[in-house]
Scaffold this motif. Sequence first.
Motif, PDB file in Angstrom:
ATOM      1  N   ILE A 202       0.843  -1.206   0.000  1.00 20.99           N
ATOM      2  CA  ILE A 202       0.000   0.000   0.000  1.00 20.99           C
ATOM      3  C   ILE A 202       0.877   1.256   0.000  1.00 20.99           C
ATOM      4  CG2 ILE A 202      -1.458   1.410   1.517  1.00 20.99           C
ATOM      5  CD1 ILE A 202      -3.241  -0.839   1.980  1.00 20.99           C
ATOM      6  N   GLU A 203       1.938   1.240   0.789  1.00 13.74           N
ATOM      7  CA  GLU A 203       2.832   2.410   0.826  1.00 13.74           C
ATOM      8  C   GLU A 203       3.419   2.705  -0.542  1.00 13.74           C
ATOM      9  OE1 GLU A 203       5.865   2.305   3.782  1.00 13.74           O
ATOM     10  OE2 GLU A 203       4.465   1.938   5.411  1.00 13.74           O
TER      11      GLU A 203
ATOM     12  N   ARG B 105      -4.381  12.379  -7.493  1.00 18.80           N
ATOM     13  CA  ARG B 105      -5.524  12.942  -6.771  1.00 18.80           C
ATOM     14  C   ARG B 105      -5.830  14.348  -7.280  1.00 18.80           C
ATOM     15  NH1 ARG B 105      -2.361  11.220  -2.164  1.00 18.80           N
ATOM     16  NH2 ARG B 105      -3.090   9.200  -1.438  1.00 18.80           N
TER      17      ARG B 105
ATOM     18  N   HIS C 206     -11.094  10.191   0.071  1.00 20.53           N
ATOM     19  CA  HIS C 206      -9.944   9.566   0.740  1.00 20.53           C
ATOM     20  C   HIS C 206     -10.325   8.191   1.305  1.00 20.53           C
ATOM     21  CE1 HIS C 206      -7.514  13.031   0.196  1.00 20.53           C
ATOM     22  NE2 HIS C 206      -8.172  13.792   1.032  1.00 20.53           N
ATOM     23  N   VAL C 207     -11.515   8.109   1.895  1.00 16.63           N
ATOM     24  CA  VAL C 207     -11.946   6.829   2.474  1.00 16.63           C
ATOM     25  C   VAL C 207     -12.178   5.801   1.365  1.00 16.63           C
ATOM     26  CG1 VAL C 207     -13.750   5.685   3.825  1.00 16.63           C
ATOM     27  CG2 VAL C 207     -12.909   7.932   4.524  1.00 16.63           C
TER      28      VAL C 207
ATOM     29  N   LEU D 117      -7.491   0.687  -2.154  1.00  9.91           N
ATOM     30  CA  LEU D 117      -6.100   0.254  -1.990  1.00  9.91           C
ATOM     31  C   LEU D 117      -6.010  -1.041  -1.186  1.00  9.91           C
ATOM     32  CD1 LEU D 117      -4.443   3.709  -1.278  1.00  9.91           C
ATOM     33  CD2 LEU D 117      -3.985   2.230  -3.222  1.00  9.91           C
ATOM     34  N   MET D 118      -6.841  -1.142  -0.147  1.00 14.06           N
ATOM     35  CA  MET D 118      -6.825  -2.365   0.656  1.00 14.06           C
ATOM     36  C   MET D 118      -7.327  -3.547  -0.166  1.00 14.06           C
ATOM     37  SD  MET D 118      -7.987  -0.792   4.339  1.00 14.06           S
ATOM     38  CE  MET D 118      -8.178  -2.349   5.141  1.00 14.06           C
TER      39      MET D 118
ATOM     40  N   LEU E 153       0.649   4.121  -2.789  1.00 15.31           N
ATOM     41  CA  LEU E 153       0.226   5.453  -2.342  1.00 15.31           C
ATOM     42  C   LEU E 153       1.097   6.568  -2.894  1.00 15.31           C
ATOM     43  CD1 LEU E 153      -0.682   4.972   1.398  1.00 15.31           C
ATOM     44  CD2 LEU E 153      -2.090   6.061  -0.342  1.00 15.31           C
TER      45      LEU E 153
ATOM     46  N   ARG F  69     -13.150  14.292   1.856  1.00 14.95           N
ATOM     47  CA  ARG F  69     -12.880  13.226   2.826  1.00 14.95           C
ATOM     48  C   ARG F  69     -13.446  11.891   2.374  1.00 14.95           C
ATOM     49  NH1 ARG F  69     -12.891  15.411   8.999  1.00 14.95           N
ATOM     50  NH2 ARG F  69     -11.389  17.070   8.697  1.00 14.95           N
TER      51      ARG F  69
ATOM     52  N   CYS G 143      -4.388  -4.413  -2.609  1.00 12.12           N
ATOM     53  CA  CYS G 143      -3.215  -5.061  -2.031  1.00 12.12           C
ATOM     54  C   CYS G 143      -3.562  -6.359  -1.303  1.00 12.12           C
ATOM     55  CB  CYS G 143      -2.478  -4.077  -1.116  1.00 12.12           C
ATOM     56  SG  CYS G 143      -1.777  -2.693  -2.059  1.00 12.12           S
TER      57      CYS G 143
ATOM     58  N   GLU H 117     -10.707   5.742  -1.458  1.00 10.87           N
ATOM     59  CA  GLU H 117      -9.379   5.394  -1.965  1.00 10.87           C
ATOM     60  C   GLU H 117      -8.718   4.353  -1.068  1.00 10.87           C
ATOM     61  OE1 GLU H 117      -6.641   8.619  -3.397  1.00 10.87           O
ATOM     62  OE2 GLU H 117      -5.516   7.962  -1.637  1.00 10.87           O
ATOM     63  N   LEU H 118      -8.835   4.521   0.254  1.00  4.32           N
ATOM     64  CA  LEU H 118      -8.251   3.544   1.181  1.00  4.32           C
ATOM     65  C   LEU H 118      -8.905   2.177   0.988  1.00  4.32           C
ATOM     66  CD1 LEU H 118      -6.384   2.784   3.483  1.00  4.32           C
ATOM     67  CD2 LEU H 118      -8.061   3.669   5.100  1.00  4.32           C
ATOM     68  N   ASP H 119     -10.226   2.156   0.823  1.00  4.32           N
ATOM     69  CA  ASP H 119     -10.931   0.885   0.571  1.00  4.32           C
ATOM     70  C   ASP H 119     -10.385   0.215  -0.690  1.00  4.32           C
ATOM     71  OD1 ASP H 119     -12.530   1.092   2.769  1.00  4.32           O
ATOM     72  OD2 ASP H 119     -14.212   2.010   1.706  1.00  4.32           O
TER      73      ASP H 119
END
Lengths: 94, 282
Positions: B216-217, B225, B234-235, B241-242, B220, B231, B245, B237-239
């Motif tokens: 993920i790092e 973007r 961003h959430v 990415l998880m 990222l 906000r 990966c 995007e995190l979903d």
Amino acid sequence: MSAARRFHPAEHVHFRAFDDAIILLDLSEGEYFSLDAVGAFAWERLTRGETLGEIAAAEAAEFSVDEATALRDLEAFTSELEARRLVTRVEDAP
Amino acid sequence: MSAARAESDAVLRECGAIEWLGERREDGQLVLRVGRTARGRIAELSGVATLVVSGRGRERASLSMHRPLDAVAEERLHRGIVEGLLRHLEGKLTVHGAAAAIGDRAVLVLGESGAGKSTTVAELCERRGAEMLADDVAALDFHDGRPVITPTEAVHWLLEDARCHLGGLADDGGKLPQRARRAAGASVPLVAICSLVFDPAASASRIVPLAPAAAIERVLKGVVRFALDDRDAHVRELDALMNLCSHVPAFDLVRPRAAREIERSGDLVERILRATEVEGAR
């Protein structure tokens, strides 16, 4: 006394467990931070409201580290989290 | 002042006050900054173009050039970074990276500017039968929850040493375009993420598997973007990415900085591509 300190995640921080790590997302800046297994262990307990002393004792039982060293590491860890505005110190009631 | 520059300045005047929210630098040079205005969002590609979007969709986007570009460079601009910025407004994930596929298996190649992403993908496409998906900006989508790379670009942009290695022009120090021998026409399932890392002390290239959090790092660092103050974006995007990966194994390809390593790197990436299962190696 640092052992009595408590912290909670800042309002603008979103976090998720992932594998054996925790990913922190600072929603105000759009920045990500990754905590390794030891950091994730401490973070999970911080969010439960445990004191640094309680977390240090748990780390000493879980990892190959003595309690005093664990507490020093936790002080440095939480100082960095505070500097990055990822946690807020919980003030004890007078 | 050129007509293109005058048009761009007029667009900026129309925008009024701009609040710049973030920027991207390569080798210390500002290459992109994004911000917002009273009317919507703005992205300035230094010395190249300004993108203004009012509302959320690409139908309200306008691109004004700072200077004229030739047709190939303009294609790169539209299909690359501009597409990536617009995709972010649509809630999609796009990263600075190159990508290629062999059959129905794609690899995403990441790394800092100058790490050799374009060269590695060109080596795969020009000498190992791969189809090109991206040179600089890779579009990551999810089909039934599984990550795929959607084709964006069909032209390699290569430095002199890479062109020489691949038998192309050698008379210019900058990056020159070379249309890919074969380009993918549709999305391809992503089976590996490969992050390129130069190590001057290394004697030969080697592969180092990455834990999901480390993967993920790596991803990222290259995420494109536009809506930095959103906000929810961003959430999401995190979903994404998880999800990415969790499904796709990732590797560091550590190598010395030597022209001969292009072939060796291509060999290692090809082996990763052919040997990695879609369901993940972990």
